[in-house]
Scaffold this motif. Structure first.
Motif, PDB file in Angstrom:
ATOM      1  N   GLU A 358       0.806  -1.212   0.000  1.00 36.70           N
ATOM      2  CA  GLU A 358       0.000   0.000   0.000  1.00 36.70           C
ATOM      3  C   GLU A 358       0.844   1.269   0.000  1.00 36.70           C
ATOM      4  O   GLU A 358       0.333   2.368  -0.156  1.00 36.70           O
ATOM      5  CB  GLU A 358      -0.918   0.018   1.239  1.00 36.70           C
ATOM      6  N   ARG A 359       2.151   1.110   0.167  1.00 35.94           N
ATOM      7  CA  ARG A 359       3.011   2.287   0.283  1.00 35.94           C
ATOM      8  C   ARG A 359       3.281   2.894  -1.093  1.00 35.94           C
ATOM      9  O   ARG A 359       3.494   2.193  -2.065  1.00 35.94           O
ATOM     10  CB  ARG A 359       4.332   1.915   0.940  1.00 35.94           C
ATOM     11  N   GLU A 360       3.268   4.215  -1.140  1.00 32.74           N
ATOM     12  CA  GLU A 360       3.609   4.948  -2.341  1.00 32.74           C
ATOM     13  C   GLU A 360       4.953   5.645  -2.150  1.00 32.74           C
ATOM     14  O   GLU A 360       5.211   6.216  -1.085  1.00 32.74           O
ATOM     15  CB  GLU A 360       2.531   5.976  -2.687  1.00 32.74           C
ATOM     16  N   TYR A 361       5.785   5.586  -3.179  1.00 28.99           N
ATOM     17  CA  TYR A 361       7.098   6.232  -3.153  1.00 28.99           C
ATOM     18  C   TYR A 361       7.030   7.503  -4.014  1.00 28.99           C
ATOM     19  O   TYR A 361       6.661   7.444  -5.193  1.00 28.99           O
ATOM     20  CB  TYR A 361       8.177   5.295  -3.694  1.00 28.99           C
ATOM     21  N   ASP A 362       7.374   8.620  -3.407  1.00 26.23           N
ATOM     22  CA  ASP A 362       7.394   9.888  -4.125  1.00 26.23           C
ATOM     23  C   ASP A 362       8.671   9.951  -4.958  1.00 26.23           C
ATOM     24  O   ASP A 362       9.778  10.059  -4.420  1.00 26.23           O
ATOM     25  CB  ASP A 362       7.332  11.046  -3.127  1.00 26.23           C
ATOM     26  N   LEU A 363       8.521   9.877  -6.281  1.00 27.55           N
ATOM     27  CA  LEU A 363       9.687   9.817  -7.160  1.00 27.55           C
ATOM     28  C   LEU A 363      10.340  11.173  -7.352  1.00 27.55           C
ATOM     29  O   LEU A 363      11.379  11.255  -8.021  1.00 27.55           O
ATOM     30  CB  LEU A 363       9.273   9.241  -8.518  1.00 27.55           C
ATOM     31  N   THR A 364       9.768  12.212  -6.767  1.00 27.32           N
ATOM     32  CA  THR A 364      10.424  13.522  -6.820  1.00 27.32           C
ATOM     33  C   THR A 364      11.389  13.728  -5.667  1.00 27.32           C
ATOM     34  O   THR A 364      12.126  14.710  -5.651  1.00 27.32           O
ATOM     35  CB  THR A 364       9.362  14.632  -6.800  1.00 27.32           C
ATOM     36  N   GLU A 366      14.594  12.266  -3.506  1.00 30.00           N
ATOM     37  CA  GLU A 366      15.716  11.341  -3.646  1.00 30.00           C
ATOM     38  C   GLU A 366      15.711  10.278  -2.559  1.00 30.00           C
ATOM     39  O   GLU A 366      16.122   9.136  -2.786  1.00 30.00           O
ATOM     40  CB  GLU A 366      17.039  12.123  -3.590  1.00 30.00           C
ATOM     41  N   SER A 367      15.220  10.621  -1.354  1.00 30.10           N
ATOM     42  CA  SER A 367      15.171   9.636  -0.272  1.00 30.10           C
ATOM     43  C   SER A 367      14.207   8.499  -0.620  1.00 30.10           C
ATOM     44  O   SER A 367      14.518   7.319  -0.400  1.00 30.10           O
ATOM     45  CB  SER A 367      14.736  10.313   1.031  1.00 30.10           C
ATOM     46  N   ASP A 368      13.034   8.846  -1.182  1.00 26.24           N
ATOM     47  CA  ASP A 368      12.078   7.802  -1.587  1.00 26.24           C
ATOM     48  C   ASP A 368      12.624   6.980  -2.747  1.00 26.24           C
ATOM     49  O   ASP A 368      12.401   5.757  -2.820  1.00 26.24           O
ATOM     50  CB  ASP A 368      10.738   8.429  -1.974  1.00 26.24           C
ATOM     51  N   LEU A 369      13.327   7.621  -3.662  1.00 23.89           N
ATOM     52  CA  LEU A 369      13.925   6.884  -4.763  1.00 23.89           C
ATOM     53  C   LEU A 369      14.954   5.873  -4.264  1.00 23.89           C
ATOM     54  O   LEU A 369      15.021   4.729  -4.735  1.00 23.89           O
ATOM     55  CB  LEU A 369      14.583   7.854  -5.745  1.00 23.89           C
ATOM     56  N   ALA A 370      15.759   6.289  -3.295  1.00 24.24           N
ATOM     57  CA  ALA A 370      16.760   5.370  -2.735  1.00 24.24           C
ATOM     58  C   ALA A 370      16.083   4.190  -2.044  1.00 24.24           C
ATOM     59  O   ALA A 370      16.510   3.035  -2.184  1.00 24.24           O
ATOM     60  CB  ALA A 370      17.667   6.120  -1.762  1.00 24.24           C
ATOM     61  N   GLU A 371      15.008   4.472  -1.300  1.00 26.75           N
ATOM     62  CA  GLU A 371      14.290   3.382  -0.641  1.00 26.75           C
ATOM     63  C   GLU A 371      13.639   2.449  -1.656  1.00 26.75           C
ATOM     64  O   GLU A 371      13.613   1.230  -1.470  1.00 26.75           O
ATOM     65  CB  GLU A 371      13.230   3.958   0.299  1.00 26.75           C
ATOM     66  N   LEU A 372      13.109   3.015  -2.737  1.00 30.56           N
ATOM     67  CA  LEU A 372      12.501   2.187  -3.784  1.00 30.56           C
ATOM     68  C   LEU A 372      13.535   1.277  -4.432  1.00 30.56           C
ATOM     69  O   LEU A 372      13.272   0.086  -4.661  1.00 30.56           O
ATOM     70  CB  LEU A 372      11.845   3.085  -4.829  1.00 30.56           C
ATOM     71  N   ARG A 373      14.702   1.799  -4.704  1.00 25.55           N
ATOM     72  CA  ARG A 373      15.756   0.969  -5.310  1.00 25.55           C
ATOM     73  C   ARG A 373      16.196  -0.138  -4.364  1.00 25.55           C
ATOM     74  O   ARG A 373      16.433  -1.278  -4.780  1.00 25.55           O
ATOM     75  CB  ARG A 373      16.940   1.849  -5.710  1.00 25.55           C
ATOM     76  N   ARG A 374      16.300   0.186  -3.084  1.00 23.36           N
ATOM     77  CA  ARG A 374      16.666  -0.850  -2.101  1.00 23.36           C
ATOM     78  C   ARG A 374      15.590  -1.929  -2.028  1.00 23.36           C
ATOM     79  O   ARG A 374      15.899  -3.121  -1.902  1.00 23.36           O
ATOM     80  CB  ARG A 374      16.887  -0.214  -0.733  1.00 23.36           C
ATOM     81  N   GLU A 375      14.332  -1.519  -2.090  1.00 22.21           N
ATOM     82  CA  GLU A 375      13.244  -2.497  -2.031  1.00 22.21           C
ATOM     83  C   GLU A 375      13.247  -3.399  -3.269  1.00 22.21           C
ATOM     84  O   GLU A 375      13.026  -4.617  -3.158  1.00 22.21           O
ATOM     85  CB  GLU A 375      11.908  -1.766  -1.912  1.00 22.21           C
ATOM     86  N   VAL A 376      13.502  -2.830  -4.430  1.00 15.12           N
ATOM     87  CA  VAL A 376      13.580  -3.638  -5.649  1.00 15.12           C
ATOM     88  C   VAL A 376      14.719  -4.640  -5.547  1.00 15.12           C
ATOM     89  O   VAL A 376      14.569  -5.830  -5.873  1.00 15.12           O
ATOM     90  CB  VAL A 376      13.755  -2.737  -6.885  1.00 15.12           C
ATOM     91  N   GLU A 377      15.871  -4.180  -5.079  1.00 18.30           N
ATOM     92  CA  GLU A 377      17.009  -5.091  -4.937  1.00 18.30           C
ATOM     93  C   GLU A 377      16.725  -6.180  -3.914  1.00 18.30           C
ATOM     94  O   GLU A 377      17.063  -7.353  -4.114  1.00 18.30           O
ATOM     95  CB  GLU A 377      18.250  -4.299  -4.528  1.00 18.30           C
ATOM     96  N   PHE A 378      16.071  -5.798  -2.831  1.00 19.79           N
ATOM     97  CA  PHE A 378      15.752  -6.788  -1.806  1.00 19.79           C
ATOM     98  C   PHE A 378      14.786  -7.837  -2.344  1.00 19.79           C
ATOM     99  O   PHE A 378      14.956  -9.035  -2.105  1.00 19.79           O
ATOM    100  CB  PHE A 378      15.134  -6.081  -0.589  1.00 19.79           C
ATOM    101  N   ARG A 379      13.764  -7.415  -3.087  1.00 13.50           N
ATOM    102  CA  ARG A 379      12.810  -8.371  -3.641  1.00 13.50           C
ATOM    103  C   ARG A 379      13.478  -9.289  -4.657  1.00 13.50           C
ATOM    104  O   ARG A 379      13.133 -10.473  -4.741  1.00 13.50           O
ATOM    105  CB  ARG A 379      11.642  -7.623  -4.288  1.00 13.50           C
ATOM    106  N   MET A 380      14.414  -8.765  -5.408  1.00 18.76           N
ATOM    107  CA  MET A 380      15.117  -9.612  -6.364  1.00 18.76           C
ATOM    108  C   MET A 380      15.940 -10.675  -5.658  1.00 18.76           C
ATOM    109  O   MET A 380      15.925 -11.852  -6.022  1.00 18.76           O
ATOM    110  CB  MET A 380      16.024  -8.755  -7.258  1.00 18.76           C
ATOM    111  N   ARG A 381      16.663 -10.269  -4.652  1.00 19.20           N
ATOM    112  CA  ARG A 381      17.486 -11.239  -3.917  1.00 19.20           C
ATOM    113  C   ARG A 381      16.615 -12.228  -3.144  1.00 19.20           C
ATOM    114  O   ARG A 381      16.986 -13.392  -2.984  1.00 19.20           O
ATOM    115  CB  ARG A 381      18.442 -10.512  -2.965  1.00 19.20           C
ATOM    116  N   ALA A 382      15.469 -11.770  -2.677  1.00 23.60           N
ATOM    117  CA  ALA A 382      14.569 -12.688  -1.964  1.00 23.60           C
ATOM    118  C   ALA A 382      13.956 -13.714  -2.903  1.00 23.60           C
ATOM    119  O   ALA A 382      13.618 -14.826  -2.480  1.00 23.60           O
ATOM    120  CB  ALA A 382      13.463 -11.895  -1.260  1.00 23.60           C
TER     121      ALA A 382
END
Length: 974
Positions: A358-364, A366-382
């Protein structure tokens, strides 16, 4: 784990410094203002002049006015004098507090570090990267020296205090840098040590790690396995934590909505929020992907499949279309390990959201963008499990923003030609197979990415694309890194590529893009501006016919792909809906023919129903009567204890030959038993009784008319897992030990009823042992004469020998009915010689083996005879006690055992009802919650034609309904 120790140590060190400062300030609040900075010396703003020290002129005034040291006191009023006394007392308290805080803080820090260091695993191989113990010891030593100075001089030297704080700051910065390096190395390479250039030039990597022998290599491999195991456990915990967090967030939103509705007295509106067309289409794709994981259907809904060689710029092209840097990056390392489905939609805000979150990442931001990239990487490794490098699990996300073209793109792992040592052996084939699966969809738009900075002959992706789409009717070719290609390649060669004359593959269109300058921190706006400036000033435009204007920039590419995407959607969507409508009709007909009286229920619904039945059985467990618990527990206790009572207590004592020695041996052995094995065995019996009753309830429910056998496997798995996890409370053993010791101290039977019960208990137990002994004798000596005649059975040679020996042993027992349990040497010799006369040759061990069951049967018959004699000897026992003419010590022993069993059973029953049944209930609920989130577990435990057919029918209905809803919305948009 290292971060936990680091944070703990930081907090301890910080408390030590801040505590000293706060103590110094709190006792002098009447004299000066306080600063909250932990490193600034307190009351520094009052230090003026030379030699003012820590407290400035106020301190000089106090020292000058101390009458205890013989100094002169100026004439003051009584009130002002009392104020001076109070200030002086506070100052003295301050010194003791500062002294205790400094010394205690140093000792606490030293002890904290030692405990932390002992808890770390053996990492001798990190000696080059980790420091020696001198710096740590020096830090603690400095703090202790500060305490010593305070104790001697009372005043703390500000320079010395500042020196300690500087040491602490230096240690913090050093540890942060070392810890970050170690964690980064462990995350990506397992273990890695940073060496200097001189070390790298003189030593190999193996030598740098200290691996010079086979034993060291084994230790290193073992440590690697431990690191990988720890990473997997941390990942699983993080996944579980994330699911729970998302679940709590959803519940919190629902509760907040209900509260607002109740507060404003408004009813919930049944009107649904209208979804966008692309969101509806994305949901259809997700449903279709879950239904057809193998991509074997004849028709598929359109999607844009992004394919290319590794590091060709696939992800950069997708990010340029999405107008946000949403994917993680790595220098030369494979980052895309699983398919990523990105649904692009136009919206007022530039946001991203995962399908299952349900979480939305504000792409404007940089902090949300960094968290989004970490989440994508985590899901890939998982998603990568079992040592694999790539996975087929799709990561679905939605990106909305102003000006975005509506479409669905799937980013796939890059095609590789060579595998590295850290990849799984099937990585190359898995990527090829996955890419072919997605491109083989006849309605998939293939976005073929080619790196313009490398030779075209090195491309691997073009051959695959040509195999799946030989006519190029659904392929769009994209040449990336044109800015580098302009410097390296001939313009004529680039013209051939973009005109489709260099590669044998064909395409609908050819495009050239620039996706960055190789800088990770560049924003999409900067990249797009660089792209536009490059094409405006490029030499390729100065040569007529090399590149056409409509073939360049990511903006033109995005619009072309979107137009082709929606054109293909309109052409294929109704065909797909008709196919699922026919499939639904066939499945519904099959269900009615096979299960006419049942409603089609999926696994989730069946699991919820089974969960309710299991919880109902747990509630029934608490309704079992106390009498039934007592009977079950007493029976289970005697099953556990009977063998020990006979073999280790009763028989050795009874066969001693003396009543006095019998009682002495019994008392000693009973006490040893109660102190050691008895409590643990009792708890084991209680746990087995609880398990037996619960399983009995589950089996009883199978006999009801409403029983559904489809739940049996699931129920058995839940019960087994809960029982495996459940353990009796540890304090129960200590409690039982005290109760049992006190019970066994009672050696006198209180009334005739208890005496009769003890005699009956003795007779029942002895008869049970006698039956076992006779079965052993039957196997040893063979069947009797009557059975041999009626069943045509014969004696073996060994059984004939045993019978010969038994005849001689019976003569010994007949001559001496009170014979000891062992045979003397003379008796053994006599038996051996007597059987030799019958041409039977045996040794002494053979005779002893035969003697043991023969004597036991003889002894048990005598015990039964004594029990009969003691049945009516209670009053004689009460008058004469241990001096009774009839030896009834064995009755007293079994009475004591019986009392212990009763008391223990009663205590266990109370524990079961008050504690253990509830704890088992919690374990079962926890297992059910875990199973409910594990789709693989439910698929394994809830299976069969009925379940599979219902699951397929439900899925087809969902897809067909979503397809029709989407078609209606699509027609309305026309």
């Amino acid at each position: 784990m290292l971060r936990i120790y680091q944070n703990s140590y930081r907090r301890t060190a910080k408390r030590a410094v801040v505590y000293s400062t706060k103590v110094a300030c709190c006792n002098h609040s009447t004299l000066c203002s306080i600063t909250s900075h932990p490193r600034r010396p307190p009351h520094s703003q009052h230090a003026s002049g030379s030699g003012n020290g820590r407290y400035g002129r106020h301190e000089e005034f106090l020292l000058a006015g101390n009458p205890a040291r013989g100094w002169s006191i100026p004439p003051l009023s009584r009130g002002y004098g009392m104020l001076v006394v109070r200030i002086l007392r506070g100052a003295l308290k301050l010194r003791y507090l500062v002294l205790g805080g400094a010394i205690g803080g140093g000792v606490s820090l030293s002890k904290k570090y030692e405990d932390w260091k002992d808890g770390l695993p053996d990492m001798k191989w990190l000696q080059d990267a980790m420091p020696q113990g001198e710096r740590w010891s020096q830090f603690s030593k400095n703090l202790l020296e500060v305490g010593a100075v305070v104790k001697n001089a009372i005043d703390i030297d500000p320079e010395l205090k500042q020196l300690g704080e500087d040491k602490l700051s230096e240690w913090r910065s050093w540890f942060d840098s070392r810890l970050d390096d170690a964690i980064e190395a462990a995350d990506y390479q397992g273990v890695q040590i940073v060496e200097t250039k001189e070390d790298l030039a003189s030593k190999t990597t193996v030598a740098a790690l200290g691996i010079t022998t086979d034993e060291s290599r084994k230790k290193f491999e073992m440590m690697q396995n431990q690191v990988e195991t720890l990473q997997t456990e941390i990942m699983n915990v993080q996944i579980k934590y994330q699911k729970e967090l998302e679940k709590m967030e959803k519940e919190n939103r629902d509760l907040r909505t209900q509260f607002l509705l109740l507060k404003t007295n408004k009813k919930t509106s049944a009107k649904k929020i209208k979804k966008s067309l692309i969101d509806m289409y994305s949901e259809v794709l997700d449903e279709l992907t879950g239904y057809d994981t193998g991509y074997t259907m004849a028709d598929h809904l359109p999607r844009v499949v992004v394919v290319g060689d590794q590091s060709s710029g696939k992800t950069s092209v997708l990010e340029s279309i999405a107008k946000a840097r949403i994917f993680p990056r790595g220098s030369g390392e494979m980052m895309t390990r699983a398919p990523v489905k990105v649904t692009l939609a136009e919206g007022p805000y530039h946001v991203a959201q995962f399908r299952d979150s349900e979480r939305e990442y504000d792409l404007t931001k940089e902090s949300d963008l960094a968290e989004l990239r970490r989440e994508v990487e985590f899901r890939m490794r998982a998603s990568v499990r079992g040592g694999k490098t790539v996975s087929n699990e799709v990561i679905s996300m939605t990106v909305k923003g102003p000006g975005l073209q509506r479409m669905v793109l799937v980013d796939l792992p890059g095609i590789i030609s060579t595998m590295t040592v850290d990849m799984a052996s099937d990585t190359k084939d898995s990527i090829h197979q996955m890419t072919k699966h997605y491109m083989s969809n006849p309605n998939a738009i293939i976005l073929c990415i080619q790196d313009g900075s490398v030779d075209a002959e090195r491309s691997n992706v073009t051959d695959l694309v040509m195999q799946c789409d030989p006519l190029g009717r659904r392929t769009i070719f994209v040449l990336t890194k044109v800015d580098l290609a302009e410097e390296l390649a001939d313009p004529e060669r680039i013209r051939k590529i973009l005109s489709g004359k260099l590669f044998p593959m064909k395409a609908l269109g050819y495009y050239a893009v620039v996706t960055g300058r190789g800088r990770k921190d560049d924003s999409i706006e900067a990249i797009r501006q660089y792209e536009e400036d490059f094409f405006k000033n490029s030499k390729l435009f100065h040569r007529r016919g090399v590149i056409m204007p409509h073939q360049v920039t990511s903006r033109n590419l995005s619009m072309a792909v979107s137009d082709r995407f929606w054109k293909m959607v309109r052409e294929t969507i109704e065909q797909q809906a008709d196919a699922f409508k026919a499939t639904r009709f066939n499945l519904e007909t099959e269900w009615k023919n096979n299960f006419p009286r049942l409603r089609e229920s999926g696994r989730d619904e069946l699991f919820d129903k089974a969960k309710g039945e299991i919880l109902d059985e747990v509630v029934t467990l608490s309704q079992i009567s106390a009498k039934k618990w007592d009977d079950t527990l007493n029976t289970k206790l005697w099953e556990k204890l009977s063998n020990y009572v006979f073999e280790n207590i009763y028989l050795p004592a009874a066969q001693s030959g003396s009543q006095n020695s019998f009682n002495t041996m019994v008392d000693i052995k009973l006490r040893q038993w109660a102190e050691q094995a008895l409590p643990a065995k009792s708890v084991e019996a209680g746990w087995e009784a609880l398990q037996q009753e619960f399983i009995s309830l589950m089996d009883h429910s199978k006999k009801s008319q409403d029983h559904d056998g489809i739940f049996d496997q699931l129920k058995a798995a839940v019960v087994d897992e809960a029982i495996r996890r459940h353990s009796w409370e540890d304090k129960a053993i200590d409690m039982l030990r005290v109760i049992q010791l006190n019970t066994l101290e009672d050696r006198f039977v209180h009334d005739k009823a208890e005496w009769d019960q003890a005699v009956k208990f003795l007779e029942t137990s002895v008869n049970a042992k006698l039956v076992q002994t006779e079965e052993t004798l039957a196997q040893m000596f063979g069947p009797g004469q009557m059975r041999r005649l009626t069943h045509w059975q014969y004696l073996t040679q060994d059984q004939q020998k045993r019978r010969s020996v038994k005849n001689e042993l019976d003569k010994i027992l007949k001559n001496d009915a009170k014979h000891l349990p062992t045979l003397s040497y003379d008796e053994l010799t006599t038996v051996r010689k007597n059987v030799q006369r019958e041409n039977v040759d045996v040794d002494t061990d053979y005779i002893r083996q035969t003697w043991f069951p023969v004597y036991r049967k003889h002894f048990l018959h005598q015990a039964l005879q004594r029990a009969k004699e003691c049945r009516k000897a209670y009053y004689l026992y009460t008058q004469q006690g241990a001096e009774c003419e009839i030896s009834c010590s064995d009755v007293v022993l079994f009475w004591r055992i019986q009392q212990v069993i009763k008391i223990t059973g009663n205590a266990l029953r109370q524990q079961v009802i008050n504690r253990e049944a509830r704890r088992l209930d919690k374990e079962i609920k926890a297992v059910l919650d875990e199973f409910s989130e594990d789709d693989d577990k439910k698929a394994h435990l809830l299976t069969g034609k009925r379940v599979l057919l219902a699951e397929e029918l439900i899925k087809v209905r969902q897809i067909q309904e979503k397809l029709e809803e989407f078609i209606n919305s699509l027609n309305q948009e026309k």
